[in-house]
Motif scaffolding. Sequence first.
Motif, short mmCIF file in Angstrom:
data_model
loop_
_atom_site.label_atom_id
_atom_site.label_comp_id
_atom_site.label_asym_id
_atom_site.label_seq_id
_atom_site.Cartn_x
_atom_site.Cartn_y
_atom_site.Cartn_z
N HIS A 1 1.47 -0.76 -0.33
CA HIS A 1 -0.37 -0.01 -0.06
C HIS A 1 0.50 1.49 -0.36
O HIS A 1 2.17 1.10 0.27
N GLU A 2 0.28 2.30 -0.76
CA GLU A 2 0.89 3.75 -0.43
C GLU A 2 0.14 4.70 -0.03
O GLU A 2 -1.00 4.54 0.41
N ASP A 3 0.99 5.76 0.68
CA ASP A 3 -0.18 6.84 1.44
C ASP A 3 1.04 8.41 1.80
O ASP A 3 2.20 7.77 1.08
N PRO A 4 1.15 8.87 2.00
CA PRO A 4 1.73 10.60 2.44
C PRO A 4 3.18 10.13 3.05
O PRO A 4 3.89 10.68 2.98
N ALA A 5 2.42 8.94 4.29
CA ALA A 5 3.43 8.07 5.05
C ALA A 5 4.62 7.09 4.20
O ALA A 5 5.91 7.26 5.20
N GLY A 6 4.35 6.77 3.16
CA GLY A 6 5.21 5.81 2.60
C GLY A 6 4.29 4.62 1.99
O GLY A 6 3.52 4.44 1.80
N ILE A 7 5.56 3.73 1.90
CA ILE A 7 5.71 2.46 1.14
C ILE A 7 4.73 1.29 2.63
O ILE A 7 5.87 1.24 3.39
N PHE A 8 3.85 0.85 2.68
CA PHE A 8 3.79 -0.24 3.74
C PHE A 8 2.95 -1.68 3.12
O PHE A 8 3.35 -1.81 1.60
N ALA A 9 3.68 -2.76 4.14
CA ALA A 9 3.32 -4.02 3.23
C ALA A 9 2.53 -4.31 4.47
O ALA A 9 2.65 -4.60 5.56
N ASP A 10 1.77 -5.43 3.74
CA ASP A 10 0.62 -6.47 4.45
C ASP A 10 1.27 -7.35 4.16
O ASP A 10 1.17 -8.02 3.30
N VAL A 11 0.99 -8.49 5.43
CA VAL A 11 2.05 -9.39 5.34
C VAL A 11 1.06 -9.49 6.41
O VAL A 11 0.36 -9.98 7.58
N LYS A 12 0.32 -11.05 5.60
CA LYS A 12 -0.63 -12.58 6.50
C LYS A 12 0.51 -13.51 7.62
O LYS A 12 0.94 -14.07 7.36
N VAL A 13 0.20 -12.64 8.61
CA VAL A 13 0.46 -13.83 10.26
C VAL A 13 -0.55 -14.77 10.73
O VAL A 13 -1.45 -13.88 11.40
N GLY A 14 -0.06 -16.01 10.42
CA GLY A 14 -1.30 -17.01 10.71
C GLY A 14 -2.82 -16.08 9.76
O GLY A 14 -2.86 -16.41 8.96
N ARG A 15 -4.25 -15.32 10.94
CA ARG A 15 -5.48 -15.31 10.27
C ARG A 15 -4.63 -13.93 9.74
O ARG A 15 -6.69 -13.37 9.40
N ASP A 16 -3.83 -13.17 10.00
CA ASP A 16 -4.26 -11.58 10.95
C ASP A 16 -3.08 -11.09 10.09
O ASP A 16 -1.86 -11.32 9.46
N TRP A 17 -3.51 -10.30 9.07
CA TRP A 17 -2.49 -8.78 8.48
C TRP A 17 -1.84 -7.89 9.60
O TRP A 17 -3.23 -7.51 10.22
N THR A 18 -0.89 -7.48 9.33
CA THR A 18 -0.04 -7.52 9.89
C THR A 18 0.44 -6.20 8.49
O THR A 18 1.16 -6.14 8.01
N ARG A 19 0.82 -4.64 9.50
CA ARG A 19 1.17 -3.46 8.88
C ARG A 19 2.48 -3.41 8.71
O ARG A 19 2.55 -2.91 10.30
N ARG A 20 3.13 -2.82 8.13
CA ARG A 20 4.82 -3.13 8.82
C ARG A 20 5.71 -1.84 7.26
O ARG A 20 5.04 -2.35 6.05
N PRO A 21 5.72 -1.15 7.60
CA PRO A 21 7.00 0.86 6.33
C PRO A 21 8.23 -0.71 6.01
O PRO A 21 8.32 -1.62 6.82
N VAL A 22 7.63 0.14 4.74
CA VAL A 22 9.15 -0.76 3.99
C VAL A 22 10.39 1.04 3.38
O VAL A 22 9.92 0.50 2.28
N ASN A 23 9.85 1.86 4.13
CA ASN A 23 10.56 3.01 3.57
C ASN A 23 12.04 2.40 3.82
O ASN A 23 12.31 3.92 3.39
N SER A 24 12.48 2.09 4.39
CA SER A 24 14.38 2.34 4.12
C SER A 24 14.21 0.85 4.18
O SER A 24 13.76 0.27 3.84
#
Length: 83
Positions: A44-67
């Motif tokens: 995903h992207e927004d003004p704060a940067g680029i983020f990855a959504d990763v499936k961990v178990g049954r849930d999605w976790t959002r992580r920044p990937v700006n560095s």
Amino acid sequence: MKHASAATLHRIERLLAELRALPGLKERSAGTFYRGGTAFLHFHEDPAGIFADVKVGRDWTRRPVNSETARARLVRDARRLLT
């Protein structure tokens, strides 16, 4: 937060190449990865940067990937989740 555009995905091409090389992941569409028949990771992207959504178990976790550090951490963690 919108899905990452082609231009944004181009900015993280090196990261995408590393993810494409991981055994067990298939990129079904640009920047969208599946593990078997299940969605596993997308961007995903927004003004704060680029983020990855990763499936961990049954849930999605959002992580920044700006560095480079955050991108390396994402690859390391994806590799671990796939084993």
